[in-house]
Design a protein around this motif. Structure first.
Motif, PDB file in Angstrom:
ATOM      1  N   HIS A   1       0.859  -1.109  -0.066  1.00  0.00           N
ATOM      2  CA  HIS A   1      -0.179   0.004  -0.082  1.00  0.00           C
ATOM      3  C   HIS A   1       0.734   1.120   0.092  1.00  0.00           C
ATOM      4  O   HIS A   1       0.389   2.465   0.000  1.00  0.00           O
ATOM      5  CB  HIS A   1      -0.780   0.002   1.328  1.00  0.00           C
ATOM      6  N   GLY A   2       2.174   1.110  -0.072  1.00  0.00           N
ATOM      7  CA  GLY A   2       2.863   2.186   0.083  1.00  0.00           C
ATOM      8  C   GLY A   2       3.783   2.202   1.355  1.00  0.00           C
ATOM      9  O   GLY A   2       4.289   1.154   1.947  1.00  0.00           O
ATOM     10  N   ALA A   3       4.115   3.270   1.770  1.00  0.00           N
ATOM     11  CA  ALA A   3       5.055   3.481   2.959  1.00  0.00           C
ATOM     12  C   ALA A   3       4.197   3.034   4.179  1.00  0.00           C
ATOM     13  O   ALA A   3       3.164   3.373   4.475  1.00  0.00           O
ATOM     14  CB  ALA A   3       5.422   4.882   3.265  1.00  0.00           C
ATOM     15  N   VAL A   4       4.832   2.133   5.111  1.00  0.00           N
ATOM     16  CA  VAL A   4       4.241   1.772   6.234  1.00  0.00           C
ATOM     17  C   VAL A   4       5.112   2.307   7.376  1.00  0.00           C
ATOM     18  O   VAL A   4       4.659   2.130   8.540  1.00  0.00           O
ATOM     19  CB  VAL A   4       3.958   0.354   6.415  1.00  0.00           C
ATOM     20  N   SER A   5       6.550   2.490   7.282  1.00  0.00           N
ATOM     21  CA  SER A   5       7.432   2.906   8.204  1.00  0.00           C
ATOM     22  C   SER A   5       7.373   4.376   8.361  1.00  0.00           C
ATOM     23  O   SER A   5       7.150   4.920   7.552  1.00  0.00           O
ATOM     24  CB  SER A   5       8.737   2.629   7.792  1.00  0.00           C
ATOM     25  N   VAL A   6       7.167   4.815   9.684  1.00  0.00           N
ATOM     26  CA  VAL A   6       6.982   6.134  10.064  1.00  0.00           C
ATOM     27  C   VAL A   6       8.198   6.912   9.236  1.00  0.00           C
ATOM     28  O   VAL A   6       7.960   8.314   8.757  1.00  0.00           O
ATOM     29  CB  VAL A   6       7.076   6.365  11.767  1.00  0.00           C
ATOM     30  N   MET A   7       9.522   6.584   9.330  1.00  0.00           N
ATOM     31  CA  MET A   7      10.432   7.455   8.695  1.00  0.00           C
ATOM     32  C   MET A   7      10.542   7.379   7.156  1.00  0.00           C
ATOM     33  O   MET A   7      11.050   8.236   6.842  1.00  0.00           O
ATOM     34  CB  MET A   7      11.789   6.723   9.342  1.00  0.00           C
ATOM     35  N   GLN A   8       9.718   6.508   6.755  1.00  0.00           N
ATOM     36  CA  GLN A   8       9.458   6.471   5.130  1.00  0.00           C
ATOM     37  C   GLN A   8       8.609   7.693   5.015  1.00  0.00           C
ATOM     38  O   GLN A   8       8.966   8.305   3.940  1.00  0.00           O
ATOM     39  CB  GLN A   8       8.878   5.202   4.726  1.00  0.00           C
ATOM     40  N   TYR A   9       7.731   8.020   5.752  1.00  0.00           N
ATOM     41  CA  TYR A   9       6.928   9.157   5.345  1.00  0.00           C
ATOM     42  C   TYR A   9       7.688  10.492   5.652  1.00  0.00           C
ATOM     43  O   TYR A   9       7.793  11.346   4.897  1.00  0.00           O
ATOM     44  CB  TYR A   9       5.691   9.170   6.580  1.00  0.00           C
ATOM     45  N   ARG A  10       8.859  10.225   6.590  1.00  0.00           N
ATOM     46  CA  ARG A  10       9.638  11.631   6.610  1.00  0.00           C
ATOM     47  C   ARG A  10      10.616  11.578   5.505  1.00  0.00           C
ATOM     48  O   ARG A  10      10.621  12.641   4.832  1.00  0.00           O
ATOM     49  CB  ARG A  10      10.592  11.259   7.961  1.00  0.00           C
ATOM     50  N   ASP A  11      10.855  10.511   4.887  1.00  0.00           N
ATOM     51  CA  ASP A  11      11.822  10.596   3.706  1.00  0.00           C
ATOM     52  C   ASP A  11      11.059  11.245   2.557  1.00  0.00           C
ATOM     53  O   ASP A  11      11.557  11.522   1.608  1.00  0.00           O
ATOM     54  CB  ASP A  11      12.399   9.062   3.402  1.00  0.00           C
ATOM     55  N   ASP A  12       9.629  10.556   2.361  1.00  0.00           N
ATOM     56  CA  ASP A  12       9.015  11.122   1.316  1.00  0.00           C
ATOM     57  C   ASP A  12       8.257  12.495   1.228  1.00  0.00           C
ATOM     58  O   ASP A  12       7.552  13.023   0.615  1.00  0.00           O
ATOM     59  CB  ASP A  12       7.651  10.293   1.403  1.00  0.00           C
ATOM     60  N   GLY A  13       8.894  13.231   2.375  1.00  0.00           N
ATOM     61  CA  GLY A  13       8.558  14.535   2.502  1.00  0.00           C
ATOM     62  C   GLY A  13       7.266  14.797   3.274  1.00  0.00           C
ATOM     63  O   GLY A  13       6.781  16.213   3.203  1.00  0.00           O
ATOM     64  N   TYR A  14       6.522  14.386   4.114  1.00  0.00           N
ATOM     65  CA  TYR A  14       5.727  14.602   4.949  1.00  0.00           C
ATOM     66  C   TYR A  14       6.154  15.306   6.211  1.00  0.00           C
ATOM     67  O   TYR A  14       7.382  14.762   6.606  1.00  0.00           O
ATOM     68  CB  TYR A  14       4.561  13.246   5.450  1.00  0.00           C
TER      69      TYR A  14
END
Length: 469
Positions: free
Chosen positions: A241-254
């Motif tokens: 479904h896409g990012a599931v790691s919290v830090m992946q959301y950081r990396d993706d610019g959120y």
């Protein structure tokens, strides 16, 4: 009573979205009640627990701003305490040694399943005293054989489980390591946990843990078992479904503010309100307002919230998070305008901070090539006169600000007798390397006059080569 909550992840992987929501709910409840929030690392699974995972959990919590009041505590550092309580239970006859080999128990369970029965340990060693010397043994807790356990759950109401449904839980394995379900009980007792907020996958553990707490004469916490998060296809949230790691959301610019706002609404609500500051969450949050139904993750909603926070948070706050993305993309912020000024003109144009860095590179370094489509459309030989004219107007300015720049571009268009677009678009491509940017006056104002002159010259060279090819 002081409210004390805890977040107790197992360090076998990154901090995932479901864990982050549980941490947020637990943190919010503690803060809303003027209580304390404890961080505990449940690392009894020694083979699978890693320092890398611990670091990822701590980093994720810190990035989200979910600071803990005490901890982190590690279960592997508390084995002496667990064993002390196990020995106490053995002395009191509330636990016993079980010498049943794993293969024998597996065979019993297989036979039970073949008969359509629930697989369970049959209590073979519960009351035996003929212990074989030198043989390995586990320690099992003596589960009451009558009555039931009532779990008082803030989300699901009362859940009643008959003790006959529970077998005698292993509380220390034959290798001497205390088990997860037992360690959790002692930790919650020792750390004065009053409210346990955790995933619904722990519901089956709760009656077992309550029985142990009662055997120890320990207080029973209140519980809130949160439903799982699903993907938008109705299946359990996973990498597909896409990012599931919290830090992946950081990396993706959120922004963490956007993710927190999104997560708090995955199961909890306050009327129809969608946007909550952290202070509002703390003020309004209540365990009893969490819904029972599973929540579906909607990335489009998260993107919308992220855009809202990029536009509405103080520019300095956004800049604090954006710096990481510029550094990650190798952009040296010392070679251009203040990042806050760039964010002020770009905020309305981006969905995330990663994109912000990508489209703002030209403010800090010269582009290598023009965007092919933009150059083909706007850097034609007919654009030469417009660029030469506007270059002269800009060079003649004695004051450099958005108004004087705007007037210079307008004047160039008027002198040539053409529309603003005939000057503006070639100038935009010349200065930024592409056909997209904030308003020209705002863009040029953030660049140095000598940079603009050099880039216009580069565009004129491109046009000359094109005209002669």
């Amino acid at each position: 009573m002081t409210v004390v909550t805890r977040f107790a992840p197992s360090p076998t992987g990154f901090l995932h979205v479901g864990g982050a929501r549980t941490a947020l709910y637990s943190w919010l409840y503690a803060k809303s009640q003027g209580g304390k929030f404890v961080l505990r690392i449940e690392d009894t699974d020694i083979e699978r627990s890693t320092q890398e995972a611990i670091d990822a959990i701590l980093e994720g919590m810190q990035w989200l701003g979910l600071e803990w009041d005490s901890g982190p505590f590690y279960q592997t550092k508390r084995f002496e305490r667990y064993n002390q309580v196990i020995d106490q239970l053995l002395l009191e006859g509330k636990a016993y040694k079980c010498f049943m080999p794993a293969a024998e128990l597996d065979a019993i369970r297989e036979e039970q399943m073949n008969k359509g029965e629930k697989p369970r340990y049959p209590g073979t060693w519960r009351d035996r005293t003929d212990h074989p010397e030198g043989q390995p043994f586990a320690i099992r807790f003596k589960t009451p054989q009558t009555g039931s356990v009532i779990v008082k759950d803030h989300i699901r109401g009362n859940i009643e489980i008959a003790n006959t449904e529970l077998d005698d839980l292993i509380i220390r394995r034959s290798d001497g390591v205390p088990t997860y379900n037992f360690c959790v009980v002692i930790d919650d007792w020792d750390m004065d946990i009053t409210h346990v907020v955790r995933g619904e996958d722990h519901i089956n553990n709760t009656p077992r843990q309550i029985n142990i707490l009662q055997a120890l004469g320990a207080p029973i916490p209140e519980y809130a078992h949160v439903s799982m998060i699903l993907g938008d296809d109705g299946k359990k949230l996973s990498k597909r479904h896409g990012a599931v790691s919290v830090m992946q959301y950081r990396d993706d610019g959120y922004l963490p503010q956007a993710l927190l706002n999104y997560l708090v609404r995955l199961g909890w609500s306050h009327g129809d309100q969608e946007i909550f500051s952290l202070d509002e969450m703390i003020k309004l949050f209540d365990l009893d307002s969490i819904g029972q139904s599973a929540s579906a993750f909607n990335t489009d909603k998260l993107v919308w919230l992220n855009q809202h926070y990029i536009r509405s948070l103080p520019v300095s706050e956004v800049a604090g998070y954006a710096k990481w993305h510029f550094a990650e993309q190798g952009i040296d912020l010392s070679q251009g305008p203040a990042l806050e000024d760039v964010i002020a003109v770009q905020a309305e144009r981006v969905k995330n901070l990663k994109e912000l860095a990508q489209i703002s590179r030209y403010f800090y370094e010269d582009y290598e090539e023009f965007d092919a489509d933009a150059a083909k459309k706007h850097l034609r030989p007919v654009a030469k006169d417009a660029l030469v004219a506007v270059q002269a107007k800009l060079a003649a300015l004695t004051q450099w600000n958005t108004q004087t720049i705007h007037d210079a571009i307008n004047q160039a268009a008027e002198d040539l007798g053409v529309g603003m677009g005939k000057v503006g678009m070639p100038l935009r491509v010349a200065v930024t390397g592409s056909g997209n940017s904030p308003s020209l006056d705002a863009t040029l104002n953030l660049l140095k006059p000598e940079q603009i002159e050099q880039r216009i010259n580069k565009a004129l060279e491109y046009i000359a080569i094109r005209a002669n090819s």
